[in-house]
Design an enzyme around this catalytic site. Structure first.
Site, PDB file in Angstrom:
ATOM      1  N   ARG A   1       0.837  -1.189   0.000  1.00 50.62           N
ATOM      2  CA  ARG A   1       0.000   0.000   0.000  1.00 50.62           C
ATOM      3  C   ARG A   1       0.883   1.255   0.000  1.00 50.62           C
ATOM      4  O   ARG A   1       1.737   1.412   0.880  1.00 50.62           O
ATOM      5  CB  ARG A   1      -0.882   0.009   1.252  1.00 50.62           C
ATOM      6  CG  ARG A   1      -1.896   1.153   1.229  1.00 50.62           C
ATOM      7  CD  ARG A   1      -2.379   1.451   2.613  1.00 50.62           C
ATOM      8  NE  ARG A   1      -3.336   0.450   3.036  1.00 50.62           N
ATOM      9  CZ  ARG A   1      -4.534   0.750   3.495  1.00 50.62           C
ATOM     10  NH1 ARG A   1      -4.907   1.999   3.597  1.00 50.62           N
ATOM     11  NH2 ARG A   1      -5.349  -0.189   3.882  1.00 50.62           N
TER      12      ARG A   1
ATOM     13  N   ASP B   1      -2.768 -10.695  12.969  1.00 51.92           N
ATOM     14  CA  ASP B   1      -2.143 -10.592  11.641  1.00 51.92           C
ATOM     15  C   ASP B   1      -1.791 -12.000  11.162  1.00 51.92           C
ATOM     16  O   ASP B   1      -0.927 -12.667  11.737  1.00 51.92           O
ATOM     17  CB  ASP B   1      -0.883  -9.715  11.740  1.00 51.92           C
ATOM     18  CG  ASP B   1      -0.295  -9.466  10.362  1.00 51.92           C
ATOM     19  OD1 ASP B   1       0.061 -10.448   9.669  1.00 51.92           O
ATOM     20  OD2 ASP B   1      -0.211  -8.302   9.957  1.00 51.92           O
TER      21      ASP B   1
ATOM     22  N   THR C   1      -0.762   7.698  -1.418  1.00 56.19           N
ATOM     23  CA  THR C   1      -2.025   7.584  -2.172  1.00 56.19           C
ATOM     24  C   THR C   1      -2.974   6.543  -1.568  1.00 56.19           C
ATOM     25  O   THR C   1      -4.159   6.514  -1.910  1.00 56.19           O
ATOM     26  CB  THR C   1      -1.743   7.159  -3.624  1.00 56.19           C
ATOM     27  OG1 THR C   1      -1.176   5.838  -3.587  1.00 56.19           O
ATOM     28  CG2 THR C   1      -0.783   8.116  -4.315  1.00 56.19           C
TER      29      THR C   1
ATOM     30  N   ASP D   1       1.939 -12.602  10.227  1.00 61.43           N
ATOM     31  CA  ASP D   1       2.813 -12.650  11.410  1.00 61.43           C
ATOM     32  C   ASP D   1       2.614 -13.953  12.180  1.00 61.43           C
ATOM     33  O   ASP D   1       3.569 -14.566  12.651  1.00 61.43           O
ATOM     34  CB  ASP D   1       2.526 -11.464  12.346  1.00 61.43           C
ATOM     35  CG  ASP D   1       3.157 -10.181  11.825  1.00 61.43           C
ATOM     36  OD1 ASP D   1       4.024 -10.254  10.926  1.00 61.43           O
ATOM     37  OD2 ASP D   1       2.763  -9.102  12.307  1.00 61.43           O
TER      38      ASP D   1
HETATM   39  N1  URA Z   1      -4.878  -8.786   7.781  1.00 60.37           N
HETATM   40  C1  URA Z   1      -4.642  -9.624   8.801  1.00 60.37           C
HETATM   41  O1  URA Z   1      -3.705 -10.409   8.774  1.00 60.37           O
HETATM   42  N2  URA Z   1      -5.464  -9.560   9.878  1.00 60.37           N
HETATM   43  C2  URA Z   1      -6.517  -8.726   9.954  1.00 60.37           C
HETATM   44  O2  URA Z   1      -7.243  -8.745  10.954  1.00 60.37           O
HETATM   45  C3  URA Z   1      -6.735  -7.863   8.861  1.00 60.37           C
HETATM   46  C4  URA Z   1      -5.910  -7.912   7.790  1.00 60.37           C
END
Ligand code: URA
Length: 209
Positions: free
Chosen positions: A104, A200, A108, A203
């Site tokens: 991203r 995430d 922008t 992660d």
């Molecule tokens: N991406 C992720 O890994 N977790 C989220 O909650 C949102 C986007």
């Protein structure tokens, strides 16, 4: 919701609960994601076309169903898409693979492509796009834009968790692309995380932070 299939199979829901649990280890998370992708893959490939082939069983000859051989592509949205990809390839080892990398732009807020590699003949293939989390839907929408620009016309989107906001945006942008997911959660928070979610996904899968 139209165009959205929530896979409510008990095994999927059980495994999803373990994935959500913050106590689940990286190794456990990866293993579970692979297992759940087999079950979700079963649903997302439900409409693959069959033809018949002549085989000889030990008792007699028969016309037996077999996949039509219409070529399938799994398109992984990097990097978390790879967690779903591995299980899907266990299910359909002959499938081709596309990788779409997007980041991203801070100014922008547009999704910018940094990597794209896919089989050349996308127009002839069913393309199943995989990304575990449909949150804002920015990257899913952009990945599908890029695949369509290269000729894909027959697409599905497979994720593990979706936010209602993401589903709505995705359906507006790509009403022709059905979504398969294990759950639609409550909402998206102001940091773009799905709530209650699982954190995430990249992660948790790779042990990064
Ligand atoms: N991406 C992720 O890994 N977790 C989220 O909650 C949102 C986007």
């Amino acid at each position: 919701m139209q165009g959205v299939t929530v896979v409510d199979h008990p095994l999927v829901q059980h495994k999803l609960t373990i994935l959500r649990n913050k106590e689940t280890s990286t190794a456990g998370f990866r293993r579970l994601l692979r297992e759940i992708s087999l079950l979700l893959g079963y649903e997302v490939t439900r409409e693959l076309e069959l033809t018949t082939t002549t085989i000889q069983t030990p008792l007699q000859e028969m016309q037996a169903p077999t996949l039509e051989g219409k070529k399938l592509v799994f398109a992984s949205v990097l990097r978390a898409g790879n967690g779903l990809l591995e299980g899907l390839l266990d299910l359909v080892p002959a499938a081709r693979v596309a990788h779409v990398g997007l980041y991203r732009d801070h100014d922008t807020l547009e999704a910018v492509e940094y990597f794209f590699k896919a089989p050349g003949d996308l127009a002839d293939r069913l393309v199943i796009v995989v990304d575990p989390m449909l949150a804002t839907a920015n990257s899913a929408i952009a990945a599908i834009d890029k695949l369509k620009e290269r000729g894909a016309t027959n697409l599905r989107f497979l994720c593990l968790l979706a936010a209602p906001e993401g589903v709505e945006r995705f359906r507006k942008a790509h009403p022709d692309v059905p979504i398969v997911t294990a759950a639609i959660d409550d909402h998206l928070n102001d940091k773009g995380y799905i709530v209650p979610g699982l954190g995430d996904a990249g992660d948790r899968m790779y042990g990064t932070k």
